[in-house]
Write a protein that holds these residues in place. Sequence first.
Motif, PDB file in Angstrom:
ATOM      1  N   GLN A  85       0.804  -1.233   0.000  1.00  0.00           N
ATOM      2  CA  GLN A  85       0.000   0.000   0.000  1.00  0.00           C
ATOM      3  C   GLN A  85       0.834   1.279   0.000  1.00  0.00           C
ATOM      4  O   GLN A  85       0.267   2.373  -0.069  1.00  0.00           O
ATOM      5  N   TYR A  86       2.167   1.139   0.079  1.00  0.00           N
ATOM      6  CA  TYR A  86       2.998   2.347   0.069  1.00  0.00           C
ATOM      7  C   TYR A  86       3.655   2.563  -1.298  1.00  0.00           C
ATOM      8  O   TYR A  86       4.498   3.439  -1.460  1.00  0.00           O
ATOM      9  N   LEU A  87       3.238   1.756  -2.285  1.00  0.00           N
ATOM     10  CA  LEU A  87       3.682   1.995  -3.662  1.00  0.00           C
ATOM     11  C   LEU A  87       2.656   2.890  -4.352  1.00  0.00           C
ATOM     12  O   LEU A  87       1.568   3.149  -3.819  1.00  0.00           O
ATOM     13  N   THR A  88       3.013   3.329  -5.557  1.00  0.00           N
ATOM     14  CA  THR A  88       2.058   4.088  -6.369  1.00  0.00           C
ATOM     15  C   THR A  88       1.915   3.351  -7.693  1.00  0.00           C
ATOM     16  O   THR A  88       2.728   2.466  -8.018  1.00  0.00           O
ATOM     17  N   SER A  89       0.935   3.790  -8.448  1.00  0.00           N
ATOM     18  CA  SER A  89       0.715   3.179  -9.751  1.00  0.00           C
ATOM     19  C   SER A  89       1.945   3.382 -10.659  1.00  0.00           C
ATOM     20  O   SER A  89       2.239   2.545 -11.525  1.00  0.00           O
ATOM     21  N   ALA A  90       2.702   4.466 -10.425  1.00  0.00           N
ATOM     22  CA  ALA A  90       3.924   4.710 -11.214  1.00  0.00           C
ATOM     23  C   ALA A  90       4.989   3.646 -10.904  1.00  0.00           C
ATOM     24  O   ALA A  90       5.719   3.205 -11.800  1.00  0.00           O
ATOM     25  N   HIS A  91       5.074   3.211  -9.649  1.00  0.00           N
ATOM     26  CA  HIS A  91       6.011   2.128  -9.313  1.00  0.00           C
ATOM     27  C   HIS A  91       5.626   0.843 -10.069  1.00  0.00           C
ATOM     28  O   HIS A  91       6.491   0.113 -10.557  1.00  0.00           O
ATOM     29  N   ILE A  92       4.340   0.588 -10.128  1.00  0.00           N
ATOM     30  CA  ILE A  92       3.875  -0.647 -10.779  1.00  0.00           C
ATOM     31  C   ILE A  92       4.208  -0.578 -12.274  1.00  0.00           C
ATOM     32  O   ILE A  92       4.719  -1.536 -12.853  1.00  0.00           O
ATOM     33  N   ASP A  93       3.945   0.583 -12.891  1.00  0.00           N
ATOM     34  CA  ASP A  93       4.268   0.741 -14.322  1.00  0.00           C
ATOM     35  C   ASP A  93       5.768   0.578 -14.558  1.00  0.00           C
ATOM     36  O   ASP A  93       6.189  -0.014 -15.550  1.00  0.00           O
ATOM     37  N   TYR A  94       6.555   1.094 -13.632  1.00  0.00           N
ATOM     38  CA  TYR A  94       8.012   0.983 -13.764  1.00  0.00           C
ATOM     39  C   TYR A  94       8.431  -0.503 -13.765  1.00  0.00           C
ATOM     40  O   TYR A  94       9.258  -0.929 -14.578  1.00  0.00           O
ATOM     41  N   MET A  95       7.829  -1.303 -12.858  1.00  0.00           N
ATOM     42  CA  MET A  95       8.176  -2.742 -12.821  1.00  0.00           C
ATOM     43  C   MET A  95       7.772  -3.415 -14.133  1.00  0.00           C
ATOM     44  O   MET A  95       8.539  -4.202 -14.703  1.00  0.00           O
ATOM     45  N   ILE A  96       6.581  -3.075 -14.629  1.00  0.00           N
ATOM     46  CA  ILE A  96       6.107  -3.678 -15.884  1.00  0.00           C
ATOM     47  C   ILE A  96       7.070  -3.302 -17.024  1.00  0.00           C
ATOM     48  O   ILE A  96       7.505  -4.167 -17.788  1.00  0.00           O
ATOM     49  N   ASP A  97       7.443  -2.032 -17.093  1.00  0.00           N
ATOM     50  CA  ASP A  97       8.348  -1.574 -18.163  1.00  0.00           C
ATOM     51  C   ASP A  97       9.700  -2.279 -18.082  1.00  0.00           C
ATOM     52  O   ASP A  97      10.263  -2.696 -19.088  1.00  0.00           O
ATOM     53  N   GLN A  98      10.223  -2.389 -16.864  1.00  0.00           N
ATOM     54  CA  GLN A  98      11.560  -2.985 -16.717  1.00  0.00           C
ATOM     55  C   GLN A  98      11.550  -4.465 -17.084  1.00  0.00           C
ATOM     56  O   GLN A  98      12.518  -4.971 -17.640  1.00  0.00           O
ATOM     57  N   ILE A  99      10.467  -5.155 -16.790  1.00  0.00           N
ATOM     58  CA  ILE A  99      10.386  -6.584 -17.152  1.00  0.00           C
ATOM     59  C   ILE A  99      10.317  -6.705 -18.683  1.00  0.00           C
ATOM     60  O   ILE A  99      10.995  -7.551 -19.285  1.00  0.00           O
ATOM     61  N   HIS A 100       9.570  -5.823 -19.325  1.00  0.00           N
ATOM     62  CA  HIS A 100       9.545  -5.813 -20.792  1.00  0.00           C
ATOM     63  C   HIS A 100      10.951  -5.535 -21.349  1.00  0.00           C
ATOM     64  O   HIS A 100      11.404  -6.205 -22.277  1.00  0.00           O
ATOM     65  N   THR A 101      11.620  -4.539 -20.773  1.00  0.00           N
ATOM     66  CA  THR A 101      12.961  -4.183 -21.260  1.00  0.00           C
ATOM     67  C   THR A 101      13.895  -5.383 -21.152  1.00  0.00           C
ATOM     68  O   THR A 101      14.662  -5.682 -22.075  1.00  0.00           O
TER      69      THR A 101
END
Length: 369
Positions: free
Chosen positions: A347-363
């Motif tokens: 609950q202390y993450l933001t939606s931007a953190h989640i997008d960052y994880m998704i992007d990095q896994i794609h990269t």
Amino acid sequence: MRVHYNYLGDQFASFNEYLPDLQALVASGEFTLGPYVDKFEKKFADYIGVKHVISTNNGTDALILSLKAVNTKPGDEVITVANTFIATAGAIVAVGAKPVFVDCDNRFSIAVNQIENAITPKTKAIIPVHWAGCPADICGVLSIANKHNIPVIEDACPAVGAQVNGQFVGSFGKVNAFSMHPLKPLNVMGDGGMIATNDDEIANWLKLYRNHGLSDRNHVTLWGVNARLQPFQAVIGTKLIDQMESLIQIRNQFARQLDKGLADLPQFVSIPERPAEMREVYQLYLITVKKRNELVVYLNQVGIEAKIHYPIPLHLQNAATQFGYKKGDFPIAEQQANDILTLPNHQYLTSAHIDYMIDQIHTFYKRDS
Ligand SMILES: Cc1ncc(COP(=O)(O)O)c(C=O)c1O
């Protein structure tokens, strides 16, 4: 960007909000059991909808006491799942019984269709684990257990708040264990545990056993231990129960975002099935991935605290050698141990953190393919 796994600094940054309740505790001098523990137990029992909650000093003791409450003795066997935290099996060994492992299903839980094969005349209990906050197929477990008249002890240690068909896990079995370890969904500032049961006789026995068997200051009814929850932790837990529903909502929202963002990588990432009747609480967000070890290193390098829970299934741990298991006994658990990955989700993450994880896994997979 950094995506932290441990959120305790954020969670307890505003410690002042706990002070009035803690000052009241200190003024009362009620430092062993007493009204603050009673209040916590009542509030938690109401939250999950059970008759009795008996708090303990940690989740491992909650499991040990639960096993004792169904009369598990040396020489008995207790069935559980091969991929869980060591404490599930440790508790079985602590009461002198033998852990009998069963493979996992594709949701990292006990494979219900293999339980019946593991039952012998020595089977004393079955412990499904709601691993990482994801409910096991508890209805499937119960139908087999009831057929054979074997009690079910839910290991709901990582899963306060998880539900199946709207019913809280930890309220299905005969006697069930929860943990309030700092990185569990309902956490305190140290260790804590609870046992939940609807059985009056078991509840009375547990209340005595966890407090030296004392029926009052001068009378010992049975031989017990000191497994009491600290009132300090009861005060913290009482306050945090109020936040459970909102944290579960946030974690589910982030999990859906991750599921959606990773869905276009089916050749690399497997997202477990999410049955509609099950509410997860995401103590951990678990998936299986190709090139797991390289991916963990990459994610850590780019600031994402990805982890592995766990790289070695329990039947292959050195401590389990005495039970005679070998590599190949539980192929799904072994494959999952090779491929499983934990991403931060809290609950202390933001939606931007989640997008960052998704992007990095794609990269990572683009770079590597
Ligand atoms: C599945 C499981 N069982 C048991 C435990 C033991 O709980 P505790 O650490 O409170 O003793 C934990 C957590 O640590 C757990 O994840």
